[in-house]
Design a protein around this motif. Structure first.
Motif, short mmCIF file in Angstrom:
data_model
loop_
_atom_site.label_atom_id
_atom_site.label_comp_id
_atom_site.label_asym_id
_atom_site.label_seq_id
_atom_site.Cartn_x
_atom_site.Cartn_y
_atom_site.Cartn_z
N GLY A 49 -51.45 6.28 -58.96
CA GLY A 49 -50.49 6.94 -58.10
C GLY A 49 -50.92 8.33 -57.69
N CYS A 50 -49.96 9.15 -57.31
CA CYS A 50 -50.24 10.48 -56.77
C CYS A 50 -49.15 11.44 -57.22
CB CYS A 50 -50.30 10.41 -55.25
SG CYS A 50 -50.45 12.01 -54.43
N ILE A 51 -49.55 12.60 -57.73
CA ILE A 51 -48.62 13.68 -58.07
C ILE A 51 -48.82 14.78 -57.04
CG2 ILE A 51 -48.05 15.47 -59.76
CD1 ILE A 51 -48.67 13.50 -61.96
N GLN A 52 -47.78 15.06 -56.28
CA GLN A 52 -47.86 16.01 -55.17
C GLN A 52 -47.56 17.42 -55.66
OE1 GLN A 52 -48.66 15.23 -51.79
NE2 GLN A 52 -48.89 17.46 -51.78
N ARG A 103 -42.68 22.85 -59.92
CA ARG A 103 -43.65 21.99 -59.27
C ARG A 103 -45.07 22.24 -59.78
NH1 ARG A 103 -42.51 20.48 -53.95
NH2 ARG A 103 -44.59 19.53 -54.00
N PHE A 104 -45.91 21.21 -59.66
CA PHE A 104 -47.35 21.39 -59.83
C PHE A 104 -47.87 22.23 -58.67
CE2 PHE A 104 -46.86 17.93 -62.76
CZ PHE A 104 -47.97 17.97 -63.59
N GLN A 105 -48.93 22.99 -58.92
CA GLN A 105 -49.50 23.83 -57.88
C GLN A 105 -50.59 23.10 -57.08
OE1 GLN A 105 -48.27 27.01 -57.17
NE2 GLN A 105 -46.72 26.23 -58.61
N GLY A 106 -51.25 22.13 -57.70
CA GLY A 106 -52.36 21.47 -57.04
C GLY A 106 -53.70 22.10 -57.38
N GLY A 257 -44.76 11.04 -56.68
CA GLY A 257 -43.70 12.02 -56.88
C GLY A 257 -44.26 13.38 -57.20
N THR A 258 -43.39 14.26 -57.66
CA THR A 258 -43.77 15.64 -57.95
C THR A 258 -44.16 15.84 -59.42
OG1 THR A 258 -41.48 16.25 -58.42
CG2 THR A 258 -42.25 16.50 -56.14
N GLY A 259 -44.04 14.79 -60.24
CA GLY A 259 -44.39 14.93 -61.65
C GLY A 259 -43.31 15.64 -62.45
#
Length: 269
Positions: A49-52, A103-106, A257-259
């Motif tokens: 998946g993907c964590i945005q 939120r995660f920063q990336g 999702g955003t994690g």
């Protein structure tokens, strides 16, 4: 004004153990994953998946060996070209990750300064985002990573393998929470009485079912494609979607999702 380019999500593999798309047919950008599969002797590598994050996204893949209950190897990428192997999650990571808010920063090197005491962490609690990413993936897999009943079998030696005789759930069974199991170490199963365990098949009923999940109502079950596909969505980890096509071997889950865990769920139900 020029429209912003559409970011394509990698589709080299479904999350279903029985519906894998060969990596060789996925183009040049996933060749590093093919190398990982060969070097680490994975049986399969699938897209998790993907964590945005705020400034970027983490694309996640998982490598699996013959024992499906064994710890999984995980990889992440910021651009779907360069992939890095993540270290296993530790108790310290899991404890700290549950304290991080927002939120995660990336940015994997971003540091969170936590002003609290952690029983597993003797030094000043500072957590890098890469460690938070590792812990978050582990928590999502533990809490909402699910499979249909009968899709996996446990051998007398304790190893867990795919059930070659699994032909899918019936439509009636596929609409019940009791037909789906958490693919992680069972907790509620140990509390069952001998009378309750008498009706269980130890080779297939060795995991916890979703019917006892807390809080109650944390799963949404829907029928899609004219009732030919059963979809379960987690309300605890918003973005986790599981699907199963009844009477077939097709099933799997993916997270977008955003994690962030939905801690307000008990007040929303």
């Amino acid at each position: 004004m020029k429209p912003s380019p559409i970011r394509r999500v990698p589709t080299f593999s479904a999350c279903a153990p029985s519906s894998q798309v060969p990596l060789s047919s996925s183009g040049r950008r996933f060749s590093p994953l093919i190398n990982f599969m060969r070097d680490y002797r994975f049986e399969r590598v699938w897209f998790w998946g993907c964590i945005q994050g705020v400034r970027g996204a983490y694309y996640i893949a998982e490598g699996l060996g013959p024992d499906r209950a064994a710890p999984r190897s995980r990889l992440y990428s910021l651009n779907c070209v360069d992939w890095s192997l993540l270290t296993p999650a530790t108790k310290e990571m899991l404890a700290l990750a549950e304290q991080v808010k927002g939120r995660f920063q990336g940015d994997p090197s971003f540091e969170y300064a936590l002003h609290l005491k952690c029983p597993y962490f003797s030094l000043k609690p500072v957590m890098k985002e890469e460690a938070r990413l590792i812990a978050t993936i582990e928590l999502i897999d533990r809490e909402v990573g699910i499979v249909p009943r009968g899709a996996f079998v446990k051998t007398p030696l304790g190893a867990v393998h795919e059930n070659r005789h699994f032909e899918g759930l019936s439509l009636a069974e596929a609409k019940k929470l009791s037909s789906y199991f958490h693919l992680t170490k069972p907790v509620n199963l140990k509390n069952k009485t001998l009378l309750e365990k008498a009706d269980l098949d130890p080779s297939t009923d060795f995991l916890d079912s979703l019917e006892h999940d807390i809080p109650r109502g944390s799963w949404s079950i829907q029928l899609e494609k004219g009732g030919t596909v059963v979809v379960l969505r987690s309300l605890l980890w918003l973005g986790l979607t599981f699907y199963h096509v009844p009477m077939t071997k097709q099933f799997g889950y993916v997270y977008f999702g955003t994690g962030e865990k939905n801690l307000d769920l008990p007040f929303m139900l």
